[in-house]
Design a protein around this motif. Structure first.
Motif, PDB file in Angstrom:
ATOM      1  N   SER A  96       0.962  -1.225   0.056  1.00 50.10           N
ATOM      2  CA  SER A  96       0.565  -0.397  -0.094  1.00 50.10           C
ATOM      3  C   SER A  96       0.562   0.735   0.450  1.00 50.10           C
ATOM      4  O   SER A  96       1.771   1.042   0.298  1.00 50.10           O
ATOM      5  N   TYR A  97       0.783   2.488  -0.362  1.00 51.40           N
ATOM      6  CA  TYR A  97       1.052   3.694   0.029  1.00 51.40           C
ATOM      7  C   TYR A  97       2.157   3.806   1.169  1.00 51.40           C
ATOM      8  O   TYR A  97       2.955   4.427   1.476  1.00 51.40           O
ATOM      9  N   MET A 124       1.421   8.770  -6.686  1.00 45.74           N
ATOM     10  CA  MET A 124       0.760   8.852  -6.941  1.00 45.74           C
ATOM     11  C   MET A 124       0.562   7.849  -6.911  1.00 45.74           C
ATOM     12  O   MET A 124      -1.464   7.863  -6.726  1.00 45.74           O
ATOM     13  N   TYR A 125       0.344   6.553  -7.540  1.00 50.22           N
ATOM     14  CA  TYR A 125      -0.333   4.992  -7.590  1.00 50.22           C
ATOM     15  C   TYR A 125       0.336   4.366  -7.449  1.00 50.22           C
ATOM     16  O   TYR A 125       1.908   4.623  -8.180  1.00 50.22           O
ATOM     17  N   GLU A 126       0.468   2.953  -7.341  1.00 50.35           N
ATOM     18  CA  GLU A 126       1.369   1.653  -7.820  1.00 50.35           C
ATOM     19  C   GLU A 126       0.499   1.035  -9.218  1.00 50.35           C
ATOM     20  O   GLU A 126      -1.498   1.148  -8.796  1.00 50.35           O
ATOM     21  N   GLN A 127       1.047   0.427  -9.797  1.00 49.41           N
ATOM     22  CA  GLN A 127       0.199  -0.490 -10.789  1.00 49.41           C
ATOM     23  C   GLN A 127       1.310  -1.699 -11.041  1.00 49.41           C
ATOM     24  O   GLN A 127       2.087  -1.672 -10.697  1.00 49.41           O
ATOM     25  N   ASN A 174      -9.714   3.387 -12.484  1.00 51.23           N
ATOM     26  CA  ASN A 174      -8.674   3.449 -11.248  1.00 51.23           C
ATOM     27  C   ASN A 174      -7.727   4.892 -11.332  1.00 51.23           C
ATOM     28  O   ASN A 174      -7.652   5.195 -10.967  1.00 51.23           O
ATOM     29  N   VAL A 224      -6.467   9.808 -11.011  1.00 54.74           N
ATOM     30  CA  VAL A 224      -5.509   9.507  -9.516  1.00 54.74           C
ATOM     31  C   VAL A 224      -5.551   9.773  -8.404  1.00 54.74           C
ATOM     32  O   VAL A 224      -5.062  11.484  -8.006  1.00 54.74           O
ATOM     33  N   TYR A 227      -0.828  11.517  -2.466  1.00 48.89           N
ATOM     34  CA  TYR A 227      -0.363  11.034  -1.416  1.00 48.89           C
ATOM     35  C   TYR A 227       1.120  11.881  -1.517  1.00 48.89           C
ATOM     36  O   TYR A 227       1.534  11.824  -2.150  1.00 48.89           O
TER      37      TYR A 227
END
Length: 223
Positions: free
Chosen positions: A2-3, A28-31, A186, A190, A193
């Protein structure tokens, strides 16, 4: 991860900050990319492109951390890059390619790079590579009997503004033919964090932030 675990349990945000010589970093995010082996829908080729063609922050600035979950080899479609192609800091000409078997539909024009300069990023499981928003890269399909899974973590300096209007325009043009409906949703909003430092831009809305001690706080928490 997780972030929260990315911030708490790994040095990745610090590595990105050191590369940028900045102390302010958004996550920003994970993929996860899963290229199954053989002649399957998930064995797709990723055409040559720059991430800057797809991203909505202005000014353009990101660092992508690519983490190998499986060994990434030439046979199973490892990442390929054009070394030094990020140095001009310009988004090169892309063109739409809706041919089957592609994970993205924006492909660099052939006169924008020399494929003979490409380097294969052969990696062992657990290794990482980092690349800039302007780096020219792609990958071949996985025609082996072994999966090629990788996770990407996207970081952005807080001096950039993530423009939601640009994001909305890009999402409306179906840039990601390989994504299913949930994955596409998703992408359509976006979250940001705050991993390190302060919001220098002052225009971004974000989902949460971390203290110097690594404690996470959602943006809607007070006190």
């Amino acid at each position: 991860p997780s972030y929260e675990s990315v911030n708490r349990d790994t040095p990745l945000a610090d590595i990105v900050a050191a590369l940028w010589q900045k102390t302010e970093v958004w996550f920003m995010y994970e993929q996860v990319f899963h290229k199954t082996g053989g002649e399957t829908e998930q064995a797709r080729r990723t055409p040559w492109h720059q991430d800057g063609e797809y991203w909505a922050m202005r000014p353009l600035a990101t660092c992508t951390v690519w983490m190998a979950i499986d060994d990434a080899t030439r046979e199973n479609g490892c990442l390929r890059v054009i070394p030094g192609s990020h140095k001009g800091k310009r988004v090169r000409q892309h063109q739409t390619n809706n041919a089957p078997g592609l994970s993205l539909n924006q492909e660099l024009a052939q006169n924008e790079f020399e494929e003979s300069d490409a380097v294969d990023m052969v990696m062992q499981a657990g290794q990482i590579s980092l690349h800039d928003v302007y780096l020219v890269h792609g990958s071949e399909p996985n025609l082996s009997d072994h999966p090629r899974r990788g996770m990407t973590l996207r970081f952005m300096p807080t001096s950039s503004y993530y423009d939601r209007e640009i994001e909305q325009e890009q999402n409306a043009s179906s840039l990601y033919p390989s994504l299913d409906a949930q994955e596409l949703r998703n992408f359509q909003r976006v979250p940001l964090y705050l991993m390190r430092g302060a919001d220098l831009c002052g225009r971004n809305s974000y989902a949460g932030s971390f203290s110097e001690q690594g404690d996470f706080r959602r943006s809607d928490e007070t006190g």
